[in-house]
Design a protein around this motif. Structure first.
Motif, PDB file in Angstrom:
ATOM      1  N   TRP A  73      28.729 -10.929  18.560  1.00 18.42           N
ATOM      2  CA  TRP A  73      28.795 -10.120  19.779  1.00 18.42           C
ATOM      3  C   TRP A  73      29.309 -10.948  20.953  1.00 18.42           C
ATOM      4  O   TRP A  73      28.991 -12.132  21.079  1.00 18.42           O
ATOM      5  CB  TRP A  73      27.410  -9.603  20.165  1.00 18.42           C
ATOM      6  CG  TRP A  73      26.776  -8.599  19.269  1.00 18.42           C
ATOM      7  CD1 TRP A  73      25.683  -8.783  18.459  1.00 18.42           C
ATOM      8  CD2 TRP A  73      27.164  -7.237  19.104  1.00 18.42           C
ATOM      9  NE1 TRP A  73      25.378  -7.622  17.804  1.00 18.42           N
ATOM     10  CE2 TRP A  73      26.268  -6.651  18.175  1.00 18.42           C
ATOM     11  CE3 TRP A  73      28.190  -6.447  19.642  1.00 18.42           C
ATOM     12  CZ2 TRP A  73      26.353  -5.321  17.783  1.00 18.42           C
ATOM     13  CZ3 TRP A  73      28.280  -5.122  19.247  1.00 18.42           C
ATOM     14  CH2 TRP A  73      27.371  -4.571  18.342  1.00 18.42           C
ATOM     15  N   LEU A 115      20.023   0.003  20.568  1.00 19.06           N
ATOM     16  CA  LEU A 115      20.392   1.211  21.317  1.00 19.06           C
ATOM     17  C   LEU A 115      19.238   1.783  22.131  1.00 19.06           C
ATOM     18  O   LEU A 115      19.199   2.977  22.409  1.00 19.06           O
ATOM     19  CB  LEU A 115      20.950   2.271  20.354  1.00 19.06           C
ATOM     20  CG  LEU A 115      22.221   1.884  19.597  1.00 19.06           C
ATOM     21  CD1 LEU A 115      22.801   3.089  18.860  1.00 19.06           C
ATOM     22  CD2 LEU A 115      23.273   1.261  20.502  1.00 19.06           C
ATOM     23  N   ARG A 118      21.488   2.030  25.146  1.00 17.36           N
ATOM     24  CA  ARG A 118      22.934   1.963  24.957  1.00 17.36           C
ATOM     25  C   ARG A 118      23.415   2.998  23.944  1.00 17.36           C
ATOM     26  O   ARG A 118      22.620   3.611  23.208  1.00 17.36           O
ATOM     27  CB  ARG A 118      23.356   0.573  24.460  1.00 17.36           C
ATOM     28  CG  ARG A 118      22.870  -0.579  25.312  1.00 17.36           C
ATOM     29  CD  ARG A 118      23.361  -1.918  24.805  1.00 17.36           C
ATOM     30  NE  ARG A 118      24.788  -2.085  25.055  1.00 17.36           N
ATOM     31  CZ  ARG A 118      25.301  -2.480  26.223  1.00 17.36           C
ATOM     32  NH1 ARG A 118      24.519  -2.778  27.234  1.00 17.36           N
ATOM     33  NH2 ARG A 118      26.597  -2.623  26.378  1.00 17.36           N
ATOM     34  N   GLU A 119      24.743   3.182  23.895  1.00 18.76           N
ATOM     35  CA  GLU A 119      25.429   3.952  22.854  1.00 18.76           C
ATOM     36  C   GLU A 119      26.435   3.020  22.208  1.00 18.76           C
ATOM     37  O   GLU A 119      26.787   1.983  22.779  1.00 18.76           O
ATOM     38  CB  GLU A 119      26.123   5.177  23.455  1.00 18.76           C
ATOM     39  CG  GLU A 119      27.152   4.836  24.532  1.00 18.76           C
ATOM     40  CD  GLU A 119      27.725   6.053  25.247  1.00 18.76           C
ATOM     41  OE1 GLU A 119      27.400   7.187  24.871  1.00 18.76           O
ATOM     42  OE2 GLU A 119      28.508   5.848  26.214  1.00 18.76           O
ATOM     43  N   ILE A 120      26.920   3.391  21.007  1.00 14.52           N
ATOM     44  CA  ILE A 120      27.839   2.494  20.302  1.00 14.52           C
ATOM     45  C   ILE A 120      28.889   3.282  19.539  1.00 14.52           C
ATOM     46  O   ILE A 120      28.628   4.397  19.054  1.00 14.52           O
ATOM     47  CB  ILE A 120      27.062   1.571  19.327  1.00 14.52           C
ATOM     48  CG1 ILE A 120      27.950   0.420  18.826  1.00 14.52           C
ATOM     49  CG2 ILE A 120      26.468   2.358  18.166  1.00 14.52           C
ATOM     50  CD1 ILE A 120      27.185  -0.648  18.061  1.00 14.52           C
ATOM     51  N   TYR A 147      30.251   7.474  16.022  1.00 10.81           N
ATOM     52  CA  TYR A 147      29.569   7.322  17.310  1.00 10.81           C
ATOM     53  C   TYR A 147      28.074   7.465  17.070  1.00 10.81           C
ATOM     54  O   TYR A 147      27.630   8.365  16.345  1.00 10.81           O
ATOM     55  CB  TYR A 147      30.025   8.392  18.314  1.00 10.81           C
ATOM     56  CG  TYR A 147      29.130   8.455  19.537  1.00 10.81           C
ATOM     57  CD1 TYR A 147      29.310   7.577  20.602  1.00 10.81           C
ATOM     58  CD2 TYR A 147      28.079   9.375  19.616  1.00 10.81           C
ATOM     59  CE1 TYR A 147      28.475   7.615  21.705  1.00 10.81           C
ATOM     60  CE2 TYR A 147      27.244   9.415  20.720  1.00 10.81           C
ATOM     61  CZ  TYR A 147      27.442   8.532  21.764  1.00 10.81           C
ATOM     62  OH  TYR A 147      26.604   8.563  22.853  1.00 10.81           O
ATOM     63  N   LYS A 150      22.180   6.830  22.151  1.00 10.26           N
ATOM     64  CA  LYS A 150      21.004   6.124  22.644  1.00 10.26           C
ATOM     65  C   LYS A 150      19.738   6.561  21.906  1.00 10.26           C
ATOM     66  O   LYS A 150      19.568   7.733  21.575  1.00 10.26           O
ATOM     67  CB  LYS A 150      20.844   6.398  24.139  1.00 10.26           C
ATOM     68  CG  LYS A 150      19.590   5.834  24.769  1.00 10.26           C
ATOM     69  CD  LYS A 150      19.425   6.324  26.198  1.00 10.26           C
ATOM     70  CE  LYS A 150      18.075   5.870  26.752  1.00 10.26           C
ATOM     71  NZ  LYS A 150      17.818   6.438  28.086  1.00 10.26           N
ATOM     72  N   MET A 170      33.046  -3.001  16.814  1.00 10.77           N
ATOM     73  CA  MET A 170      32.064  -2.241  17.573  1.00 10.77           C
ATOM     74  C   MET A 170      32.215  -2.435  19.076  1.00 10.77           C
ATOM     75  O   MET A 170      32.452  -3.543  19.544  1.00 10.77           O
ATOM     76  CB  MET A 170      30.656  -2.678  17.146  1.00 10.77           C
ATOM     77  CG  MET A 170      30.405  -2.567  15.645  1.00 10.77           C
ATOM     78  SD  MET A 170      28.805  -3.218  15.107  1.00 10.77           S
ATOM     79  CE  MET A 170      29.048  -4.986  15.333  1.00 10.77           C
ATOM     80  N   ASN A 171      32.074  -1.342  19.809  1.00 13.15           N
ATOM     81  CA  ASN A 171      31.977  -1.358  21.264  1.00 13.15           C
ATOM     82  C   ASN A 171      30.716  -0.611  21.669  1.00 13.15           C
ATOM     83  O   ASN A 171      30.392   0.430  21.083  1.00 13.15           O
ATOM     84  CB  ASN A 171      33.176  -0.668  21.919  1.00 13.15           C
ATOM     85  CG  ASN A 171      34.466  -1.470  21.859  1.00 13.15           C
ATOM     86  OD1 ASN A 171      35.531  -0.947  22.177  1.00 13.15           O
ATOM     87  ND2 ASN A 171      34.399  -2.715  21.438  1.00 13.15           N
ATOM     88  N   SER A 172      30.022  -1.133  22.665  1.00 14.60           N
ATOM     89  CA  SER A 172      28.794  -0.494  23.120  1.00 14.60           C
ATOM     90  C   SER A 172      28.725  -0.529  24.640  1.00 14.60           C
ATOM     91  O   SER A 172      29.139  -1.504  25.267  1.00 14.60           O
ATOM     92  CB  SER A 172      27.571  -1.195  22.514  1.00 14.60           C
ATOM     93  OG  SER A 172      26.367  -0.660  23.025  1.00 14.60           O
ATOM     94  N   THR A 218      29.749  11.616  24.637  1.00 15.63           N
ATOM     95  CA  THR A 218      29.348  10.251  24.995  1.00 15.63           C
ATOM     96  C   THR A 218      28.927  10.211  26.459  1.00 15.63           C
ATOM     97  O   THR A 218      29.251  11.118  27.241  1.00 15.63           O
ATOM     98  CB  THR A 218      30.492   9.235  24.799  1.00 15.63           C
ATOM     99  OG1 THR A 218      31.449   9.376  25.856  1.00 15.63           O
ATOM    100  CG2 THR A 218      31.183   9.409  23.455  1.00 15.63           C
ATOM    101  N   LEU A 221      31.315   5.782  26.946  1.00 17.03           N
ATOM    102  CA  LEU A 221      32.153   5.070  25.984  1.00 17.03           C
ATOM    103  C   LEU A 221      33.351   5.911  25.541  1.00 17.03           C
ATOM    104  O   LEU A 221      33.231   7.110  25.297  1.00 17.03           O
ATOM    105  CB  LEU A 221      31.312   4.697  24.756  1.00 17.03           C
ATOM    106  CG  LEU A 221      32.007   3.873  23.670  1.00 17.03           C
ATOM    107  CD1 LEU A 221      32.408   2.502  24.202  1.00 17.03           C
ATOM    108  CD2 LEU A 221      31.088   3.723  22.456  1.00 17.03           C
TER     109      LEU A 221
END
Length: 322
Positions: A73, A115, A118-120, A147, A150, A170-172, A218, A221
């Motif tokens: 990360w 999470l 957060r969301e991812i 996707y 949270k 991955m992006n969060s 979302t 994101l």
């Protein structure tokens, strides 16, 4: 003489402290036996234009994302964005939180799920694999996305074949509300034909994790894939910035022996970062983001910020770039 020695000692101490502070923010730390992370700080464009090559790369280029049996990360304080890669081989990998993201240190493991706040978005750029979300398994083939919202407690990623492992990019981003898990394939995506062979930017933009695409919701994101066709090397022309969002580009399918020259910086103060396969570049909100490769390639773009309006950007004329 004493004054000179004291002054010298103070200066050396100050240099030492500054060096430690600089290293501290970018040090790679281990969260557990397979999860590593580092923290990148936000930067001012007035400072960034004076960076030399090494400093520019250390601030914005993410060189190690995919490694067998690891989760890696990079947490940037620019919009609190999290960029990562997971490459399970024989053993599935659980996506755990990292110390900078702990919601409440007093709650032990509760308040330490990735999470909790957060969301991812996850896109597979390797062999066939799966993502299991709180016990429900989703199979992900090459360039398929998922996707996850949270509040999810457990995410486990696995490869179908350890000899051809999945590679989960991955992006969060921070999230204020929970939205349902949603898998998105290229067939489900909003696919936009852009550019032309004459302009060396003939490409297809696959909008995948965007509000309203394939039923996805979302908080902030946005993610997608852009594929350049053979003979085309330029992406994102004309270039642009977007004051309300930052963006990260992850380059993959870069042929062996080839490279991509990523262009960033203020429109009248552009800088170059040469990137390799499966590397990413962090682009602050004040920076343009475009590239030219020595071959065609594919990249994943991921954004987060104040709004979800995809076209909210400040376009820069090609002739105005410097």
């Amino acid at each position: 003489m004493k004054k000179i020695l004291m002054t010298t000692a103070i200066c050396l101490a100050a240099i030492s402290v500054n060096a430690q502070c600089k290293c501290k923010g970018y040090e790679v730390k281990a969260e557990n036996s397979y999860t590593n992370y580092c923290v990148r700080q936000a930067s001012n464009p007035r400072d960034a234009k004076s960076y030399d090559t090494q400093r520019l790369r250390s601030e914005y280029l993410i060189e190690k994302i995919m490694a067998p049996g690891e989760v890696n990360w990079t947490y940037t304080t620019i919009d609190r964005f999290l960029v990562g890669g997971a490459m399970p081989t024989d053993t599935p990998l659980k996506l755990t939180s990292i110390e900078p993201l702990y919601v409440d240190l007093s709650k032990s493991d509760n308040g330490r799920n990735l999470l909790d706040n957060r969301e991812i978005g996850i896109i597979n750029v390797g062999g066939d694999g799966s993502v299991t979300v709180d016990g429900k398994r989703y199979d992900l083939a090459f360039q398929e996305a998922i996707y996850v919202g949270k509040g999810v407690k457990e995410i486990i990623v696995a490869s179908k074949n350890a000899q051809n492992p999945a590679k989960f990019y991955m992006n969060s981003a921070c999230a204020h509300q929970s939205y349902p898990t949603k898998k998105v394939s290229l067939k489900d995506a909003k696919n936009i034909i852009a550019g032309s062979a004459a302009e060396s930017n003939d490409r297809v933009i696959h909008q995948m994790i965007l509000n309203g695409v394939a039923g996805v919701r979302t908080c902030q994101l946005q993610m997608g894939i852009t594929e350049l066709k053979s003979g085309s090397v330029w992406n994102t022309m004309p270039a642009h910035t977007h004051l309300k969002r930052m963006e990260v580009y992850f380059y993959f399918k870069v042929p062996e022996g080839q490279s991509v020259c990523h262009i960033m910086g203020e429109p009248q103060e552009t800088r170059l970062i040469w990137t390799g396969n499966e590397q990413a570049v962090i682009n602050p909100e004040w920076s343009v983001h475009c590239a030219a490769g020595t071959s065609n390639y594919t990249f994943i773009w991921g954004m987060a910020g104040e709004n979800l309006i995809y076209n909210d950007m400040q376009v820069v004329k090609i002739t105005e770039l410097k």
